[in-house]
Design an enzyme around this catalytic site. Structure first.
Site, PDB file in Angstrom:
ATOM      1  N   PHE A 150      -6.175 -15.185  70.937  1.00 31.05           N
ATOM      2  CA  PHE A 150      -6.094 -16.614  70.588  1.00 31.05           C
ATOM      3  C   PHE A 150      -5.803 -16.860  69.115  1.00 31.05           C
ATOM      4  CE2 PHE A 150     -10.575 -15.976  69.391  1.00 31.05           C
ATOM      5  CZ  PHE A 150     -10.648 -16.703  68.217  1.00 31.05           C
ATOM      6  N   LYS A 174       2.065 -12.488  77.918  1.00 28.41           N
ATOM      7  CA  LYS A 174       0.872 -13.112  78.513  1.00 28.41           C
ATOM      8  C   LYS A 174       0.094 -13.699  77.347  1.00 28.41           C
ATOM      9  CE  LYS A 174      -3.142 -12.868  79.337  1.00 28.41           C
ATOM     10  NZ  LYS A 174      -4.093 -13.856  78.770  1.00 28.41           N
ATOM     11  N   GLU A 177      -5.169 -17.429  77.170  1.00 31.62           N
ATOM     12  CA  GLU A 177      -5.371 -18.628  77.998  1.00 31.62           C
ATOM     13  C   GLU A 177      -6.038 -19.736  77.204  1.00 31.62           C
ATOM     14  OE1 GLU A 177      -6.843 -15.771  78.153  1.00 31.62           O
ATOM     15  OE2 GLU A 177      -8.804 -15.787  79.140  1.00 31.62           O
ATOM     16  N   SER A 227      -9.803  -7.938  71.431  1.00 27.04           N
ATOM     17  CA  SER A 227     -11.063  -7.292  71.051  1.00 27.04           C
ATOM     18  C   SER A 227     -11.061  -5.823  71.484  1.00 27.04           C
ATOM     19  CB  SER A 227     -12.223  -8.032  71.720  1.00 27.04           C
ATOM     20  OG  SER A 227     -12.047  -7.999  73.122  1.00 27.04           O
ATOM     21  N   CYS A 282      -8.323 -10.414  62.312  1.00 22.60           N
ATOM     22  CA  CYS A 282      -8.754  -9.013  62.296  1.00 22.60           C
ATOM     23  C   CYS A 282      -8.688  -8.431  60.893  1.00 22.60           C
ATOM     24  CB  CYS A 282      -7.868  -8.211  63.233  1.00 22.60           C
ATOM     25  SG  CYS A 282      -6.154  -8.273  62.745  1.00 22.60           S
ATOM     26  N   GLU A 376     -18.620  -7.168  64.731  1.00 24.40           N
ATOM     27  CA  GLU A 376     -17.588  -8.141  64.359  1.00 24.40           C
ATOM     28  C   GLU A 376     -18.149  -9.539  64.642  1.00 24.40           C
ATOM     29  OE1 GLU A 376     -13.977  -8.262  66.822  1.00 24.40           O
ATOM     30  OE2 GLU A 376     -12.837  -8.678  64.988  1.00 24.40           O
TER      31      GLU A 376
HETATM   32  P1  NAD Z   1      -9.906 -10.989  73.778  1.00 27.94           P
HETATM   33  O1  NAD Z   1      -9.987  -9.506  73.821  1.00 27.94           O
HETATM   34  O2  NAD Z   1     -11.002 -11.769  74.384  1.00 27.94           O
HETATM   35  O3  NAD Z   1      -8.557 -11.492  74.528  1.00 27.94           O
HETATM   36  C1  NAD Z   1      -7.301 -10.911  74.247  1.00 27.94           C
HETATM   37  C2  NAD Z   1      -6.469 -10.953  75.525  1.00 27.94           C
HETATM   38  O4  NAD Z   1      -7.143 -10.221  76.540  1.00 27.94           O
HETATM   39  C3  NAD Z   1      -6.246 -12.358  76.045  1.00 27.94           C
HETATM   40  O5  NAD Z   1      -4.902 -12.520  76.413  1.00 27.94           O
HETATM   41  C4  NAD Z   1      -7.175 -12.444  77.267  1.00 27.94           C
HETATM   42  O6  NAD Z   1      -6.641 -13.215  78.305  1.00 27.94           O
HETATM   43  C5  NAD Z   1      -7.309 -11.002  77.715  1.00 27.94           C
HETATM   44  N1  NAD Z   1      -8.629 -10.692  78.293  1.00 27.94           N
HETATM   45  C6  NAD Z   1      -9.815 -11.268  77.968  1.00 27.94           C
HETATM   46  N2  NAD Z   1     -10.810 -10.692  78.693  1.00 27.94           N
HETATM   47  C7  NAD Z   1     -10.243  -9.765  79.487  1.00 27.94           C
HETATM   48  C8  NAD Z   1     -10.753  -8.833  80.456  1.00 27.94           C
HETATM   49  N3  NAD Z   1     -12.040  -8.769  80.750  1.00 27.94           N
HETATM   50  N4  NAD Z   1      -9.880  -7.999  81.049  1.00 27.94           N
HETATM   51  C9  NAD Z   1      -8.565  -8.042  80.756  1.00 27.94           C
HETATM   52  N5  NAD Z   1      -8.029  -8.912  79.840  1.00 27.94           N
HETATM   53  C10 NAD Z   1      -8.852  -9.751  79.229  1.00 27.94           C
HETATM   54  O7  NAD Z   1      -9.666 -11.383  72.256  1.00 27.94           O
HETATM   55  P2  NAD Z   1      -9.608 -12.842  71.599  1.00 27.94           P
HETATM   56  O8  NAD Z   1     -10.982 -13.414  71.636  1.00 27.94           O
HETATM   57  O9  NAD Z   1      -8.488 -13.615  72.151  1.00 27.94           O
HETATM   58  O10 NAD Z   1      -9.213 -12.462  70.086  1.00 27.94           O
HETATM   59  C11 NAD Z   1     -10.157 -12.020  69.152  1.00 27.94           C
HETATM   60  C12 NAD Z   1     -10.145 -10.521  69.006  1.00 27.94           C
HETATM   61  O11 NAD Z   1      -8.834 -10.070  68.729  1.00 27.94           O
HETATM   62  C13 NAD Z   1     -10.997 -10.055  67.831  1.00 27.94           C
HETATM   63  O12 NAD Z   1     -11.758  -8.949  68.240  1.00 27.94           O
HETATM   64  C14 NAD Z   1      -9.978  -9.663  66.779  1.00 27.94           C
HETATM   65  O13 NAD Z   1     -10.403  -8.688  65.843  1.00 27.94           O
HETATM   66  C15 NAD Z   1      -8.884  -9.140  67.644  1.00 27.94           C
HETATM   67  N6  NAD Z   1      -7.607  -9.110  66.946  1.00 27.94           N
HETATM   68  C16 NAD Z   1      -7.165  -7.895  66.536  1.00 27.94           C
HETATM   69  C17 NAD Z   1      -5.987  -7.803  65.834  1.00 27.94           C
HETATM   70  C18 NAD Z   1      -5.501  -6.461  65.342  1.00 27.94           C
HETATM   71  O14 NAD Z   1      -4.415  -6.417  64.814  1.00 27.94           O
HETATM   72  N7  NAD Z   1      -6.256  -5.372  65.476  1.00 27.94           N
HETATM   73  C19 NAD Z   1      -5.241  -8.964  65.553  1.00 27.94           C
HETATM   74  C20 NAD Z   1      -5.716 -10.207  65.982  1.00 27.94           C
HETATM   75  C21 NAD Z   1      -6.915 -10.256  66.690  1.00 27.94           C
END
Ligand code: NAD
Length: 485
Positions: A150, A174, A177, A227, A282, A376
């Site tokens: 997001f 994708k 959401e 994450s 991040c 985090e």
């Molecule tokens: P998230 O992991 O909750 O969601 C990321 C994606 O995974 C979304 O598209 C979501 O629909 C999907 N998803 C969520 N739960 C799932 C599940 N149980 N099974 C399969 N897919 C699932 O992350 P977020 O809350 O959208 O973003 C924040 C996280 O992203 C933080 O941990 C941040 O550090 C990380 N992030 C990392 C970087 C990097 O470059 N390392 C960059 C930006 C954000």
């Protein structure tokens, strides 16, 4: 509702998902419902893959110098529509308009890099024995998918889509959401720039769609940003189906502050790094390790942090749950004996009482075993730990399981060099709080912050989005034959 229902984008057209389940899309700025979105089904994904596969076969036959012409035009469209795109990002994500504009600027830079790919993928060739030539060509992988978080509704999709498509792949995106609207505009601008139908698709959904992508036999590679917990699941599931996968995870970035650091510069950098995008990035500074007599710098940090005002130069966090989680972390640290120097709990922004705001928060005398030091938090919070030596500070940084970024603040080149060598992270800053490498340098962390080889942007991404074809040629019968050629 302000916006029409969110659509999938398949074969160059916006189409309604065939799913029955629908979710509301909320603006975290003030809690208003912007629109709704149906979650897609495996059948929707299948449709997208079928059209992507057919389109990709034509796309890969177009020389790369022609393919990138789309991105030259697309870059101009991003520039022309920057204001509207930035406003949409701010509304759906909650960040400030300035931060949203910076995100579009970064999307433009990523597009520029894709335009330069023909210069970077020129193959290698060599006469390896008399009259025999070996040549290397970069071929696209095929139909590839990108799953994004997001936090950067526009920039993170551009990390993957520009390079993957310019290199001849068809991409299925994708979006998160939570923030699906910016991706809709990306699709329409790519179409306006002349991208053939089927080369970029959007399939909206949540966990189930991510699993469907990992399982689909005709998707050849998956990139993921989100994450760590989900990055690991996606990496394992995608690779178990023999796909290429690159999954970027969460972070806990340490800033090591030495007593000789320039106080003003350090104060403003630390404050900007921990609070930018409301700490939801991040690359945000989440822990500061103050070495030796650093009180004068901690005072400067607090002075700068107090200039950050929610609703003015600090956006909202993404949801009510995120606000509650962040405030719980602060309260727990306080109960365990840490001192709250600047307290961002319980903030209300006049006129936006239903928005999810957390004020910038500085927590001092944090111990390395507290949750605020280890986990985090993903909010505008900095946890300060104090050590006597640089070795102890590096030990704290090294022991953290993540490894996205680390930075040192000092005026000593020798001490900075020690941190550059010994910090256990993929991106290191010296007197820089957010050490994001800019194009053509690649972006990517280490350890629990990234799973898979190579990086997601820059030159490194060429390896991920292409496969090498090795060609050996001999035309002249008089050239000598040996067992190798
Ligand atoms: P998230 O992991 O909750 O969601 C990321 C994606 O995974 C979304 O598209 C979501 O629909 C999907 N998803 C969520 N739960 C799932 C599940 N149980 N099974 C399969 N897919 C699932 O992350 P977020 O809350 O959208 O973003 C924040 C996280 O992203 C933080 O941990 C941040 O550090 C990380 N992030 C990392 C970087 C990097 O470059 N390392 C960059 C930006 C954000």
């Amino acid at each position: 509702m302000k916006y029409p229902e969110v659509q999938n984008f398949i074969n160059g057209h916006f189409v309604t998902s065939s799913g029955n389940r629908s979710i509301d899309i909320e603006s975290p700025l003030d809690g208003t419902i912007m629109t709704s979105m149906r979650l897609s089904t495996r059948e929707d994904l299948n449709q997208a893959v079928i059209t992507a596969k057919a389109a990709q076969l034509h796309w890969e036959r177009i020389p790369i110098k022609e393919r990138v012409q789309v991105f030259f035009r697309y870059k101009q469209l991003l520039e022309k529509n920057s204001k509207e795109l930035s406003e949409l990002i701010a509304e759906e994500n909650g960040k400030t308009l300035g931060e949203a504009t910076a995100e579009i600027d970064k999307a433009i830079e990523l597009t520029e890099f894709a335009c330069s790919l023909p210069q970077l993928v020129a193959g290698e060739s060599l006469e390896v024995s008399k009259g025999v030539e070996c040549r290397i060509e970069h071929w696209p992988v095929g139909v590839v998918a990108s799953i994004v978080p997001f936090i950067f509704p526009s920039m993170v999709p551009h990390w993957s889509l520009c390079n993957a498509i310019a290199l001849g792949n068809a991409m299925i995106m994708k979006p998160s959401e939570v923030v699906p609207l910016s991706c809709q505009r990306i699709a329409s601008l790519l179409k306006e720039a002349g991208l053939p139908d089927g080369i970029f698709s959007i399939v909206n959904g949540d966990k189930e769609m991510v699993e469907a992508i990992c399982d689909h036999p005709d998707i050849d590679a998956v990139s993921f940003v989100g994450s760590t917990k989900i990055a690991k699941l996606v990496y394992a599931r995608a690779t178990s189906g023999f796909k290429r996968a690159l999954a970027l995870g969460g972070a806990k970035n340490h800033l090591i502050v030495l007593p000789d650091a320039h106080a003003e510069m350090t104060g403003s950098n630390v404050a900007a790094s921990m609070s930018g995008c409301a700490g939801q990035r991040c690359m945000a500074a989440s822990a500061m390790v103050a070495v030796g007599k650093s009180d004068h710098i901690i005072e400067k940090v607090c002075e700068e942090v107090k200039k950050i005002i929610p609703g003015k130069n600090l956006g909202s966090v993404i949801s009510r749950q995120a606000k509650e989680r962040i405030e719980r972390y602060i309260t727990e640290a306080e109960q365990q004996g840490a001192r709250i120097l600047v307290d961002g709990r319980g903030v209300k922004v006049p006129g936006k009482e239903n928005g999810y705001y957390v004020g910038p928060t500085v927590i001092d005398y944090v111990k390395p075993d507290m949750a605020v030091a280890r986990e985090e938090i993903f909010g505008p919070v900095i946890s300060i730990m104090r050590t006597d030596t640089l070795e102890e500070a590096l030990k704290i940084e090294n022991e953290n399981p993540y490894g996205n970024a680390a930075a040192v603040f000092t005026q000593s080149g020798g001490l900075a060099r020690q941190v550059m060598e010994k910090a256990n992270a993929g991106m290191i800053g010296v007197n820089i709080g957010v050490p994001v490498p800019r194009e053509p340098f690649s972006f990517g962390g280490w350890n629990e912050s990234k799973f898979g080889a190579g990086d997601i942007t820059g030159k490194s991404s060429i390896e991920f989005w292409t496969k090498l074809k090795k060609i050996t040629v001999k035309w002249n019968p008089e050239s000598r034959t040996n067992w190798m050629s």
